[in-house]
Design a protein around this motif. Sequence first.
Motif, PDB file in Angstrom:
ATOM      1  N   PRO A   4       0.844  -1.207   0.000  1.00 20.38           N
ATOM      2  CA  PRO A   4       0.000   0.000   0.000  1.00 20.38           C
ATOM      3  C   PRO A   4       0.875   1.251   0.000  1.00 20.38           C
ATOM      4  CG  PRO A   4      -0.105  -1.133   2.123  1.00 20.38           C
ATOM      5  CD  PRO A   4       0.686  -2.005   1.215  1.00 20.38           C
ATOM      6  N   ARG A   5       0.491   2.196  -0.806  1.00 23.30           N
ATOM      7  CA  ARG A   5       1.317   3.407  -0.894  1.00 23.30           C
ATOM      8  C   ARG A   5       0.997   4.391   0.218  1.00 23.30           C
ATOM      9  NH1 ARG A   5       1.704   6.110  -6.643  1.00 23.30           N
ATOM     10  NH2 ARG A   5      -0.057   4.809  -7.210  1.00 23.30           N
ATOM     11  N   GLU A   6       2.045   4.994   0.706  1.00 22.24           N
ATOM     12  CA  GLU A   6       1.853   6.078   1.684  1.00 22.24           C
ATOM     13  C   GLU A   6       1.069   7.194   1.001  1.00 22.24           C
ATOM     14  OE1 GLU A   6       3.278   6.723   5.041  1.00 22.24           O
ATOM     15  OE2 GLU A   6       3.056   4.545   4.834  1.00 22.24           O
ATOM     16  N   PRO A   7       0.124   7.812   1.709  1.00 23.94           N
ATOM     17  CA  PRO A   7      -0.521   8.967   1.087  1.00 23.94           C
ATOM     18  C   PRO A   7       0.542  10.046   0.808  1.00 23.94           C
ATOM     19  CG  PRO A   7      -1.133   8.769   3.424  1.00 23.94           C
ATOM     20  CD  PRO A   7      -0.326   7.555   3.069  1.00 23.94           C
ATOM     21  N   ARG A   8       0.516  10.551  -0.413  1.00 30.11           N
ATOM     22  CA  ARG A   8       1.546  11.509  -0.791  1.00 30.11           C
ATOM     23  C   ARG A   8       1.133  12.913  -0.336  1.00 30.11           C
ATOM     24  NH1 ARG A   8       3.137  13.118  -6.158  1.00 30.11           N
ATOM     25  NH2 ARG A   8       1.036  12.488  -6.684  1.00 30.11           N
ATOM     26  N   PRO A   9       2.010  13.622   0.360  1.00 25.78           N
ATOM     27  CA  PRO A   9       1.629  14.975   0.740  1.00 25.78           C
ATOM     28  C   PRO A   9       1.520  15.851  -0.506  1.00 25.78           C
ATOM     29  CG  PRO A   9       3.960  14.578   1.249  1.00 25.78           C
ATOM     30  CD  PRO A   9       3.392  13.279   0.760  1.00 25.78           C
ATOM     31  N   ASP A  10       0.664  16.872  -0.443  1.00 29.63           N
ATOM     32  CA  ASP A  10       0.543  17.788  -1.580  1.00 29.63           C
ATOM     33  C   ASP A  10       1.895  18.436  -1.835  1.00 29.63           C
ATOM     34  OD1 ASP A  10      -2.068  17.323  -2.064  1.00 29.63           O
ATOM     35  OD2 ASP A  10      -2.804  19.028  -0.889  1.00 29.63           O
ATOM     36  N   PRO A  11       2.206  18.678  -3.095  1.00 29.49           N
ATOM     37  CA  PRO A  11       3.443  19.410  -3.371  1.00 29.49           C
ATOM     38  C   PRO A  11       3.379  20.799  -2.725  1.00 29.49           C
ATOM     39  CG  PRO A  11       2.431  18.579  -5.406  1.00 29.49           C
ATOM     40  CD  PRO A  11       1.455  18.347  -4.303  1.00 29.49           C
ATOM     41  N   GLY A  12       4.538  21.341  -2.418  1.00 26.05           N
ATOM     42  CA  GLY A  12       4.601  22.665  -1.804  1.00 26.05           C
ATOM     43  C   GLY A  12       4.340  23.770  -2.808  1.00 26.05           C
ATOM     44  N   PRO A  13       4.170  24.991  -2.320  1.00 24.43           N
ATOM     45  CA  PRO A  13       3.800  26.104  -3.193  1.00 24.43           C
ATOM     46  C   PRO A  13       4.829  26.414  -4.280  1.00 24.43           C
ATOM     47  CG  PRO A  13       4.284  26.880  -0.950  1.00 24.43           C
ATOM     48  CD  PRO A  13       4.232  25.388  -0.907  1.00 24.43           C
ATOM     49  N   SER A  14       6.113  26.186  -3.991  1.00 31.00           N
ATOM     50  CA  SER A  14       7.114  26.481  -5.034  1.00 31.00           C
ATOM     51  C   SER A  14       6.957  25.522  -6.205  1.00 31.00           C
ATOM     52  CB  SER A  14       8.532  26.359  -4.466  1.00 31.00           C
ATOM     53  OG  SER A  14       8.703  27.224  -3.383  1.00 31.00           O
ATOM     54  N   THR A  15       6.699  24.245  -5.883  1.00 29.51           N
ATOM     55  CA  THR A  15       6.514  23.233  -6.923  1.00 29.51           C
ATOM     56  C   THR A  15       5.223  23.491  -7.695  1.00 29.51           C
ATOM     57  OG1 THR A  15       7.665  21.696  -5.483  1.00 29.51           O
ATOM     58  CG2 THR A  15       6.409  20.729  -7.295  1.00 29.51           C
ATOM     59  N   LEU A  16       4.149  23.797  -6.955  1.00 31.56           N
ATOM     60  CA  LEU A  16       2.865  24.074  -7.612  1.00 31.56           C
ATOM     61  C   LEU A  16       2.979  25.290  -8.524  1.00 31.56           C
ATOM     62  CD1 LEU A  16       0.386  23.481  -4.655  1.00 31.56           C
ATOM     63  CD2 LEU A  16       0.795  21.983  -6.621  1.00 31.56           C
ATOM     64  N   ALA A  17       3.671  26.326  -8.042  1.00 31.72           N
ATOM     65  CA  ALA A  17       3.784  27.555  -8.832  1.00 31.72           C
ATOM     66  C   ALA A  17       4.490  27.296 -10.154  1.00 31.72           C
ATOM     67  CB  ALA A  17       4.520  28.633  -8.029  1.00 31.72           C
ATOM     68  N   VAL A  18       5.420  26.352 -10.152  1.00 31.92           N
ATOM     69  CA  VAL A  18       6.152  26.039 -11.388  1.00 31.92           C
ATOM     70  C   VAL A  18       5.343  25.081 -12.272  1.00 31.92           C
ATOM     71  CG1 VAL A  18       8.216  24.937 -12.356  1.00 31.92           C
ATOM     72  CG2 VAL A  18       8.412  26.417 -10.336  1.00 31.92           C
ATOM     73  N   HIS A  19       4.753  24.051 -11.675  1.00 28.25           N
ATOM     74  CA  HIS A  19       4.231  22.938 -12.481  1.00 28.25           C
ATOM     75  C   HIS A  19       2.710  22.847 -12.594  1.00 28.25           C
ATOM     76  CE1 HIS A  19       8.112  21.110 -13.145  1.00 28.25           C
ATOM     77  NE2 HIS A  19       8.387  21.211 -11.849  1.00 28.25           N
ATOM     78  N   ALA A  20       1.974  23.257 -11.577  1.00 26.94           N
ATOM     79  CA  ALA A  20       0.529  22.969 -11.574  1.00 26.94           C
ATOM     80  C   ALA A  20      -0.145  23.569 -12.800  1.00 26.94           C
ATOM     81  CB  ALA A  20      -0.112  23.500 -10.295  1.00 26.94           C
ATOM     82  N   GLY A  21      -0.996  22.780 -13.423  1.00 24.19           N
ATOM     83  CA  GLY A  21      -1.737  23.251 -14.579  1.00 24.19           C
ATOM     84  C   GLY A  21      -0.955  23.183 -15.876  1.00 24.19           C
TER      85      GLY A  21
END
Length: 387
Positions: A4-21
Amino acid sequence: MSAPREPRPDPGPSTLAVHAGGPSPSPGAPVVAPVVHSATFFYAEEGDGELRYTRYLNNPTLEAVARRVAALEGTEAALVTSSGMAAMAMTLLALTRAGDHIVAARDLYGGTVTLLSEELPRLGIETTFVPGDPTSALRPETKAIVIEVPSNPVMRVPDLPGIARAARAAGVALVVDATFASPVNLRAADHGASAVVHSGTKYLGGHSDVTAGVVAGDAELIASVRRRVRSFGPVLDPGAAATLERGMKTLAVRVQRHNANAAALADWLAAHPAVESVSYPGRADHPDHERAAALMSGFGGMLGFAVRGGDEAALRALRRLRILRVAPSLGSVESLVSMPRYTSHASLTDPERAERGIPPGYVRVSVGVEDLQDLREDLARALEPER
Ligand SMILES: *Cc1c(COP(=O)(O)O)cnc(C)c1O
């Protein structure tokens, strides 16, 4: 059998700002989200589903920015508009109709005050402005509460979770303009906001080169705001959306630098003999310091200080600045200063300004990302006594 996989924490804001969307990394796909200038899109066949048209906000560039905003805010959905004012106006039009009532904090951006006090009444939507707890003015016909966190120009931080609880209990939407905080320092929806509005012109764009707005919230609310945008038409041009998207990639690193520069400058100014007082939520002498510390992950790039000797002395200091620039607006890489006494709060009397925590000689600073030492030297020279 896989573990079973560990629940993955949400990426941090720096990662989201670069990659999300952004585009998914399939072979041959562009690394950078393409800018789709097209105003319209082909059908496969007449009636084969949703019509694609840029004013409908389903342009891929606008959608990419919206996904990134939703990821940063931790909301189901988001959309972009042609300005911060359009974002606020469309949100309030989505939440209210003729006969409804809004409660607003007294200390709001001037454009929002005009929207609430002059434009919405023409449509039969009345607003009560309250200096303190907005939930004290709720009526049966109240549909929305509007607050800013932190507020202009003395960076007050209202009791967001408390207001959100009371709003939810009363079935009233809580609209939070979090422009001064940016989603890096405050995720207002995590604390109960129903809609989070930003002027994308400020920290999200971050370079004073694009006018834009965003709204984040649950899917149902955003669908309703989208219908307002489709009808009223304040759509962000895809080229401007690409500028906003480019700016947002560095949001988190910029905001970290804004936070650090502002915190250091606030302490330096507080110790300066020509400075009467400093207003910065990161300082223990700010009235909302503890609340800001509990709600925000950074205290922001906005600060204010009162020059000893009042408005004349402050004006003299501003004329001597070489690196900090005198201009309205905020949230950009360059440091900008303004005096609310001559801009947003010009129509008030001295006692009215004092009541709002704005002393004579008050200068608001949007602290940029320049070298701290240069900002300090510039201010030191500007604040030197006249010889
Ligand atoms: C600038 C600003 C707005 C309006 O944004 P525009 O992009 O200029 O329309 C709204 N709220 C706050 C707090 C702002 O600073």
